[in-house]
Scaffold this motif. Structure first.
Motif, short mmCIF file in Angstrom:
data_model
loop_
_atom_site.label_atom_id
_atom_site.label_comp_id
_atom_site.label_asym_id
_atom_site.label_seq_id
_atom_site.Cartn_x
_atom_site.Cartn_y
_atom_site.Cartn_z
N ASP A 1 55.00 63.51 72.85
CA ASP A 1 55.52 62.95 71.60
C ASP A 1 54.57 61.87 71.07
O ASP A 1 54.32 61.80 69.86
N ASP A 2 54.06 61.03 71.97
CA ASP A 2 53.11 59.99 71.55
C ASP A 2 51.84 60.62 70.97
O ASP A 2 51.31 60.16 69.96
N MET A 3 51.34 61.66 71.62
CA MET A 3 50.14 62.35 71.14
C MET A 3 50.42 62.98 69.78
O MET A 3 49.56 62.97 68.90
N GLN A 4 51.61 63.54 69.60
CA GLN A 4 51.97 64.15 68.32
C GLN A 4 51.96 63.10 67.22
O GLN A 4 51.49 63.35 66.12
N GLU A 5 52.47 61.90 67.51
CA GLU A 5 52.48 60.82 66.53
C GLU A 5 51.05 60.41 66.17
O GLU A 5 50.74 60.19 65.01
N VAL A 6 50.18 60.33 67.18
CA VAL A 6 48.79 59.95 66.93
C VAL A 6 48.13 61.01 66.06
O VAL A 6 47.41 60.69 65.11
N ILE A 7 48.37 62.28 66.35
CA ILE A 7 47.79 63.36 65.54
C ILE A 7 48.32 63.29 64.13
O ILE A 7 47.55 63.40 63.17
N GLU A 8 49.62 63.06 63.96
CA GLU A 8 50.19 62.99 62.62
C GLU A 8 49.62 61.81 61.86
O GLU A 8 49.31 61.91 60.68
N VAL A 9 49.46 60.67 62.52
CA VAL A 9 48.90 59.49 61.86
C VAL A 9 47.46 59.76 61.47
O VAL A 9 47.05 59.44 60.35
N SER A 10 46.68 60.33 62.36
CA SER A 10 45.28 60.57 62.02
C SER A 10 45.16 61.61 60.91
O SER A 10 44.27 61.51 60.06
N GLU A 11 46.03 62.61 60.88
CA GLU A 11 46.02 63.59 59.79
C GLU A 11 46.33 62.90 58.46
O GLU A 11 45.70 63.18 57.44
N LEU A 12 47.28 61.98 58.49
CA LEU A 12 47.63 61.25 57.29
C LEU A 12 46.45 60.40 56.80
O LEU A 12 46.16 60.36 55.60
N GLU A 13 45.77 59.77 57.72
CA GLU A 13 44.61 58.97 57.34
C GLU A 13 43.50 59.85 56.76
O GLU A 13 42.87 59.47 55.77
N VAL A 14 43.27 61.02 57.35
CA VAL A 14 42.25 61.94 56.83
C VAL A 14 42.63 62.39 55.43
O VAL A 14 41.78 62.43 54.52
N LEU A 15 43.90 62.71 55.22
CA LEU A 15 44.34 63.13 53.89
C LEU A 15 44.16 62.00 52.86
O LEU A 15 43.78 62.25 51.72
N LYS A 16 44.41 60.77 53.27
CA LYS A 16 44.22 59.64 52.36
C LYS A 16 42.73 59.49 52.01
O LYS A 16 42.39 59.21 50.86
N GLU A 17 41.87 59.66 53.00
CA GLU A 17 40.44 59.56 52.74
C GLU A 17 39.97 60.66 51.80
O GLU A 17 39.16 60.41 50.89
N ILE A 18 40.49 61.89 51.98
CA ILE A 18 40.13 62.99 51.08
C ILE A 18 40.59 62.66 49.67
O ILE A 18 39.87 62.86 48.69
N ARG A 19 41.84 62.16 49.57
CA ARG A 19 42.36 61.79 48.25
C ARG A 19 41.49 60.73 47.60
O ARG A 19 41.13 60.83 46.42
N ASP A 20 41.12 59.69 48.35
CA ASP A 20 40.29 58.62 47.80
C ASP A 20 38.93 59.16 47.38
O ASP A 20 38.39 58.77 46.33
N ALA A 21 38.37 60.08 48.18
CA ALA A 21 37.07 60.66 47.84
C ALA A 21 37.18 61.49 46.56
O ALA A 21 36.30 61.44 45.69
N LEU A 22 38.27 62.25 46.43
CA LEU A 22 38.47 63.06 45.21
C LEU A 22 38.66 62.17 43.99
O LEU A 22 38.14 62.45 42.92
N VAL A 23 39.43 61.10 44.16
CA VAL A 23 39.64 60.17 43.05
C VAL A 23 38.31 59.53 42.67
O VAL A 23 37.99 59.40 41.49
N ALA A 24 37.51 59.18 43.65
CA ALA A 24 36.20 58.56 43.38
C ALA A 24 35.29 59.56 42.67
O ALA A 24 34.57 59.19 41.74
N GLN A 25 35.33 60.84 43.11
CA GLN A 25 34.50 61.87 42.47
C GLN A 25 34.95 62.08 41.03
O GLN A 25 34.13 62.21 40.13
N ARG A 26 36.26 62.16 40.84
CA ARG A 26 36.78 62.38 39.51
C ARG A 26 36.42 61.22 38.60
O ARG A 26 36.04 61.40 37.45
N GLY A 27 36.53 60.05 39.12
CA GLY A 27 36.18 58.85 38.36
C GLY A 27 34.69 58.85 38.00
O GLY A 27 34.30 58.50 36.89
N ALA A 28 33.86 59.27 38.92
CA ALA A 28 32.40 59.30 38.68
C ALA A 28 32.08 60.40 37.68
O ALA A 28 31.20 60.26 36.85
#
Length: 156
Positions: free
Chosen positions: A124-151
């Motif tokens: 369960d702890d490992m599942q939470e870590v995986i879910e948190v890291s997936e969420l962070e990766v998705l946020k980074e992708i979103r920020d990169a897309l927003v930055a690209q769109r802005g550029a």
């Protein structure tokens, strides 16, 4: 009436097919067989060891509440005997049975269940870590897309 009879039979069949009923039946059968083993140990080993200090048959240990506690010519005991040896033998049988059940069944099962719970908690702890890291990766992708769109909007 026929439907009621069928529903009663169906309910009874469902009751019998539940796992805990079958487990209970198996436990009773195994317990009955185990009782013979414990009785043999008490009569064959424990009673002679106790008998080293007296008689080998614990059932012969007794006290007399009202004298005389001797058999008459007909074989009937006169007086009121207290057969504490029989109680001692039954107590020893119970303690041996309880010890065997505890040390060979309950203790290993509780250790197994505790180990299983620890593994599940780790999963369960490992599942939470995986879910948190997936969420962070998705946020980074979103920020990169927003930055690209802005550029891209600022380019001529």
């Amino acid at each position: 009436m026929s439907e009621e009879k069928e529903s009663v039979l169906a309910g009874f069949k469902a009751f019998l097919m539940r796992g805990n009923v079958i487990d209970l039946a198996v436990a009773v059968v195994i317990g009955a067989a185990f009782t013979n083993i414990v009785n043999a140990i008490v009569k064959g080993i424990i009673n002679p060891v106790v008998g080293a200090f007296g008689t080998q048959d614990l059932d012969k240990y007794s006290s007399c509440l009202q004298a005389p506690c001797t058999p008459n010519a007909a074989g009937e005991v006169e007086g009121i005997p207290i057969m504490w040896g029989t109680v001692l033998s039954a107590t020893l049988t119970f303690l041996i049975t309880a010890a065997v059940v505890y040390f060979l069944m309950v203790l290993p099962m509780s250790k197994y269940l505790a180990r299983r719970a620890r593994l599940q908690a780790t999963k369960d702890d490992m599942q939470e870590v995986i879910e948190v890291s997936e969420l962070e990766v998705l946020k980074e992708i979103r920020d990169a897309l927003v930055a690209q769109r802005g550029a891209g909007h600022n380019a001529p």
